[in-house]
Scaffold this motif. Structure first.
Motif, PDB file in Angstrom:
ATOM      1  N   LEU A 189       8.974  -4.857   1.381  1.00 17.62           N
ATOM      2  CA  LEU A 189       8.050  -4.391   2.428  1.00 17.62           C
ATOM      3  C   LEU A 189       6.936  -3.541   1.835  1.00 17.62           C
ATOM      4  CD1 LEU A 189      10.632  -3.440   5.208  1.00 17.62           C
ATOM      5  CD2 LEU A 189       8.922  -5.270   5.356  1.00 17.62           C
ATOM      6  N   LEU A 190       7.295  -2.676   0.914  1.00 17.39           N
ATOM      7  CA  LEU A 190       6.290  -1.811   0.288  1.00 17.39           C
ATOM      8  C   LEU A 190       5.304  -2.619  -0.557  1.00 17.39           C
ATOM      9  CD1 LEU A 190       8.507   1.222  -0.743  1.00 17.39           C
ATOM     10  CD2 LEU A 190       6.632   1.253   0.908  1.00 17.39           C
ATOM     11  N   GLU A 191       5.807  -3.632  -1.228  1.00 15.78           N
ATOM     12  CA  GLU A 191       4.921  -4.478  -2.044  1.00 15.78           C
ATOM     13  C   GLU A 191       3.921  -5.220  -1.157  1.00 15.78           C
ATOM     14  OE1 GLU A 191       5.093  -8.066  -5.391  1.00 15.78           O
ATOM     15  OE2 GLU A 191       6.930  -7.337  -4.458  1.00 15.78           O
ATOM     16  N   SER A 192       4.421  -5.824  -0.070  1.00 11.45           N
ATOM     17  CA  SER A 192       3.531  -6.537   0.844  1.00 11.45           C
ATOM     18  C   SER A 192       2.544  -5.586   1.497  1.00 11.45           C
ATOM     19  CB  SER A 192       4.344  -7.251   1.929  1.00 11.45           C
ATOM     20  OG  SER A 192       5.138  -8.275   1.372  1.00 11.45           O
ATOM     21  N   THR A 243      -4.724  -3.615   9.155  1.00 13.69           N
ATOM     22  CA  THR A 243      -3.401  -4.135   8.803  1.00 13.69           C
ATOM     23  C   THR A 243      -2.384  -3.689   9.844  1.00 13.69           C
ATOM     24  OG1 THR A 243      -3.904  -4.064   6.432  1.00 13.69           O
ATOM     25  CG2 THR A 243      -1.582  -4.156   7.052  1.00 13.69           C
ATOM     26  N   SER A 244      -1.626  -4.625  10.377  1.00 13.19           N
ATOM     27  CA  SER A 244      -0.607  -4.304  11.376  1.00 13.19           C
ATOM     28  C   SER A 244       0.790  -4.456  10.776  1.00 13.19           C
ATOM     29  CB  SER A 244      -0.735  -5.226  12.585  1.00 13.19           C
ATOM     30  OG  SER A 244      -0.376  -6.552  12.241  1.00 13.19           O
ATOM     31  N   LEU A 245       1.766  -3.910  11.470  1.00 11.01           N
ATOM     32  CA  LEU A 245       3.145  -4.091  11.030  1.00 11.01           C
ATOM     33  C   LEU A 245       3.561  -5.551  11.109  1.00 11.01           C
ATOM     34  CD1 LEU A 245       5.004  -0.996  12.546  1.00 11.01           C
ATOM     35  CD2 LEU A 245       4.228  -1.346  10.197  1.00 11.01           C
ATOM     36  N   ASP A 246       3.010  -6.283  12.073  1.00  8.60           N
ATOM     37  CA  ASP A 246       3.281  -7.719  12.158  1.00  8.60           C
ATOM     38  C   ASP A 246       2.777  -8.440  10.910  1.00  8.60           C
ATOM     39  OD1 ASP A 246       4.562  -7.670  14.628  1.00  8.60           O
ATOM     40  OD2 ASP A 246       2.678  -7.857  15.738  1.00  8.60           O
ATOM     41  N   ASP A 247       1.609  -8.010  10.408  1.00  3.26           N
ATOM     42  CA  ASP A 247       1.071  -8.603   9.179  1.00  3.26           C
ATOM     43  C   ASP A 247       2.033  -8.382   8.016  1.00  3.26           C
ATOM     44  OD1 ASP A 247      -1.278  -9.379  10.472  1.00  3.26           O
ATOM     45  OD2 ASP A 247      -2.274  -7.465  10.027  1.00  3.26           O
ATOM     46  N   VAL A 248       2.551  -7.167   7.923  1.00  6.57           N
ATOM     47  CA  VAL A 248       3.472  -6.834   6.843  1.00  6.57           C
ATOM     48  C   VAL A 248       4.762  -7.634   6.978  1.00  6.57           C
ATOM     49  CG1 VAL A 248       4.830  -4.995   5.772  1.00  6.57           C
ATOM     50  CG2 VAL A 248       2.501  -4.517   6.588  1.00  6.57           C
ATOM     51  N   ALA A 249       5.263  -7.728   8.207  1.00  9.49           N
ATOM     52  CA  ALA A 249       6.502  -8.483   8.446  1.00  9.49           C
ATOM     53  C   ALA A 249       6.330  -9.951   8.062  1.00  9.49           C
ATOM     54  CB  ALA A 249       6.911  -8.354   9.907  1.00  9.49           C
ATOM     55  N   GLU A 306       2.691   7.317  -1.571  1.00  8.15           N
ATOM     56  CA  GLU A 306       3.644   8.035  -2.424  1.00  8.15           C
ATOM     57  C   GLU A 306       3.956   7.236  -3.688  1.00  8.15           C
ATOM     58  OE1 GLU A 306       5.267  10.783  -2.768  1.00  8.15           O
ATOM     59  OE2 GLU A 306       5.428  11.834  -0.859  1.00  8.15           O
ATOM     60  N   LEU A 307       4.141   5.921  -3.537  1.00 10.01           N
ATOM     61  CA  LEU A 307       4.410   5.069  -4.699  1.00 10.01           C
ATOM     62  C   LEU A 307       3.242   5.085  -5.679  1.00 10.01           C
ATOM     63  CD1 LEU A 307       6.195   1.819  -3.450  1.00 10.01           C
ATOM     64  CD2 LEU A 307       7.111   3.608  -4.923  1.00 10.01           C
ATOM     65  N   GLN A 308       2.030   4.995  -5.138  1.00  3.78           N
ATOM     66  CA  GLN A 308       0.851   5.027  -5.991  1.00  3.78           C
ATOM     67  C   GLN A 308       0.743   6.351  -6.738  1.00  3.78           C
ATOM     68  OE1 GLN A 308      -1.605   2.509  -6.491  1.00  3.78           O
ATOM     69  NE2 GLN A 308       0.003   1.277  -5.550  1.00  3.78           N
ATOM     70  N   GLU A 309       0.964   7.436  -6.023  1.00  6.30           N
ATOM     71  CA  GLU A 309       0.864   8.752  -6.634  1.00  6.30           C
ATOM     72  C   GLU A 309       1.978   8.980  -7.666  1.00  6.30           C
ATOM     73  OE1 GLU A 309      -1.865  10.092  -6.424  1.00  6.30           O
ATOM     74  OE2 GLU A 309      -2.054  11.442  -4.709  1.00  6.30           O
ATOM     75  N   THR A 310       3.168   8.488  -7.371  1.00 10.68           N
ATOM     76  CA  THR A 310       4.271   8.621  -8.310  1.00 10.68           C
ATOM     77  C   THR A 310       3.990   7.849  -9.599  1.00 10.68           C
ATOM     78  OG1 THR A 310       5.866   8.905  -6.504  1.00 10.68           O
ATOM     79  CG2 THR A 310       6.745   8.223  -8.644  1.00 10.68           C
ATOM     80  N   TYR A 342      20.797  -4.597  -0.966  1.00  8.59           N
ATOM     81  CA  TYR A 342      19.971  -5.436  -0.098  1.00  8.59           C
ATOM     82  C   TYR A 342      18.949  -4.585   0.630  1.00  8.59           C
ATOM     83  CZ  TYR A 342      18.583  -8.522   3.711  1.00  8.59           C
ATOM     84  OH  TYR A 342      17.835  -9.257   4.602  1.00  8.59           O
ATOM     85  N   SER A 343      19.385  -3.421   1.121  1.00  7.80           N
ATOM     86  CA  SER A 343      18.480  -2.528   1.836  1.00  7.80           C
ATOM     87  C   SER A 343      17.353  -2.051   0.926  1.00  7.80           C
ATOM     88  CB  SER A 343      19.258  -1.325   2.373  1.00  7.80           C
ATOM     89  OG  SER A 343      18.397  -0.437   3.050  1.00  7.80           O
ATOM     90  N   GLU A 344      17.694  -1.699  -0.308  1.00 10.85           N
ATOM     91  CA  GLU A 344      16.684  -1.253  -1.263  1.00 10.85           C
ATOM     92  C   GLU A 344      15.720  -2.380  -1.610  1.00 10.85           C
ATOM     93  OE1 GLU A 344      18.840   0.265  -4.554  1.00 10.85           O
ATOM     94  OE2 GLU A 344      19.547   2.056  -3.485  1.00 10.85           O
ATOM     95  N   ALA A 345      16.259  -3.593  -1.778  1.00 16.40           N
ATOM     96  CA  ALA A 345      15.405  -4.746  -2.088  1.00 16.40           C
ATOM     97  C   ALA A 345      14.472  -5.057  -0.926  1.00 16.40           C
ATOM     98  CB  ALA A 345      16.269  -5.962  -2.411  1.00 16.40           C
TER      99      ALA A 345
END
Length: 209
Positions: A19-22, A35-41, A67-71, A11-14
Motif C-alpha cells: 500500500l505504501l509503495e502504491s 489521489t484517492s484511497l480508491d486509487d491506492v486500493a 515518514e518513509l521518505q524522511e527515514t 502478510y500484514s506487513e507485506a
C-alpha cells in the motif's frame, strides 16, 4: 499457534508495504489532492477496506509515506557522514546526501511540495523536527564541539542553518529538470561557503553591536 500468528504478521506487513509503495507512486505522480484511497486500493489490487485496515484515512496514509521518505533520507545522510574522517567532512558528506534527496523528484514533491499542504504546517514542521531539522541540529552541535564552527547558541544556529538548507532544497525543487545538475552544484558550493564562514578563525568583516 505462534506460526499462524507469524504468518499473519508477515502478510500484514507485506500488505502495508504494498500500500505504501502504491501510495508513494500515486502521490508523487498526481499529488495528494488528486489521489484517492480508491486509487491506492486499485493500484495495489486490494479493497478500500484493506486500506482502512492499515490507515485511518488518506492523510494518515500520506503521513506514513512522508515518514518513509524522511527515514530514507536520514539513513542516507547518516551513512554518508559515518564514513567521513572528521566532523567537517562528515557534515559536508551529510550535506551532499541531503541535497541529492532534494534533487530527487519523488522526495522533493512528497516532502517539500505536498507535505506542508497535505499535513498542515504544524504537523509537517513536527516531522521535520524529527528528521531534517533534527539532523541539522546534530551536525551543528558536532561542528561546534569539534571547533569547526564558532560556539554560537545551538537553537539559533540550527534555525538559521535549517532555513538555509530549506532554501537550497526549495531551489532544487523549483529548478527545471535540465537545470537541476547545475543548481545542485551551486547549492552545495554556496552552503559550504556560508558554513565555512562560521569557523572561529574567520573574522567578521564589520563589527556587530
Amino acid at each position: 499457534m505462534s506460526t499462524i500468528k507469524s504468518r499473519r504478521e508477515e502478510y500484514s506487513e507485506a500488505t502495508r508495504a504494498a500500500l505504501l509503495e502504491s501510495a508513494t507512486n500515486l502521490f508523487a505522480e498526481h499529488g495528494y489532492v488528486q489521489t484517492s484511497l480508491d486509487d491506492v486500493a486499485r493500484a495495489t489490487r486490494m479493497t478500500r477496506g484493506a486500506v482502512y485496515h492499515h490507515f485511518t484515512g488518506k492523510q494518515a496514509l500520506f503521513e506514513a509515506v512522508v515518514e518513509l521518505q524522511e527515514t530514507a533520507m536520514k539513513a542516507a545522510v547518516t551513512a554518508a557522514a559515518t564514513s567521513a574522517p572528521d566532523a567537517w567532512h562528515a557534515s559536508m558528506a551529510g550535506l551532499d546526501a541531503f541535497l541529492d534527496f532534494c534533487a530527487d523528484p519523488v522526495y522533493s514533491r512528497l516532502v517539500m511540495e505536498e507535505g506542508p499542504v497535505a499535513l498542515g504546517w504544524n504537523k509537517w514542521k513536527q516531522l521535520e523536527e524529527q528528521h531534517a531539522y533534527g539532523l541539522t541540529e546534530a551536525f551543528i552541535k558536532l561542528l561546534i564541539e569539534a571547533g569547526e564552527v564558532e560556539a554560537v547558541p545551538l537553537p539559533t544556529a540550527t534555525q538559521i542553518v535549517f532555513g538555509l538548507l530549506y532554501g537550497a532544497c526549495r531551489a532544487l525543487v523549483e529548478a527545471p529538470p535540465e537545470d537541476k545538475v547545475r543548481v545542485r552544484a551551486e547549492c552545495g558550493r554556496i552552503v559550504r561557503r556560508i558554513l565555512d564562514g562560521l569557523h572561529p578563525s574567520v573574522p567578521l568583516r564589520h563589527a556587530v553591536n
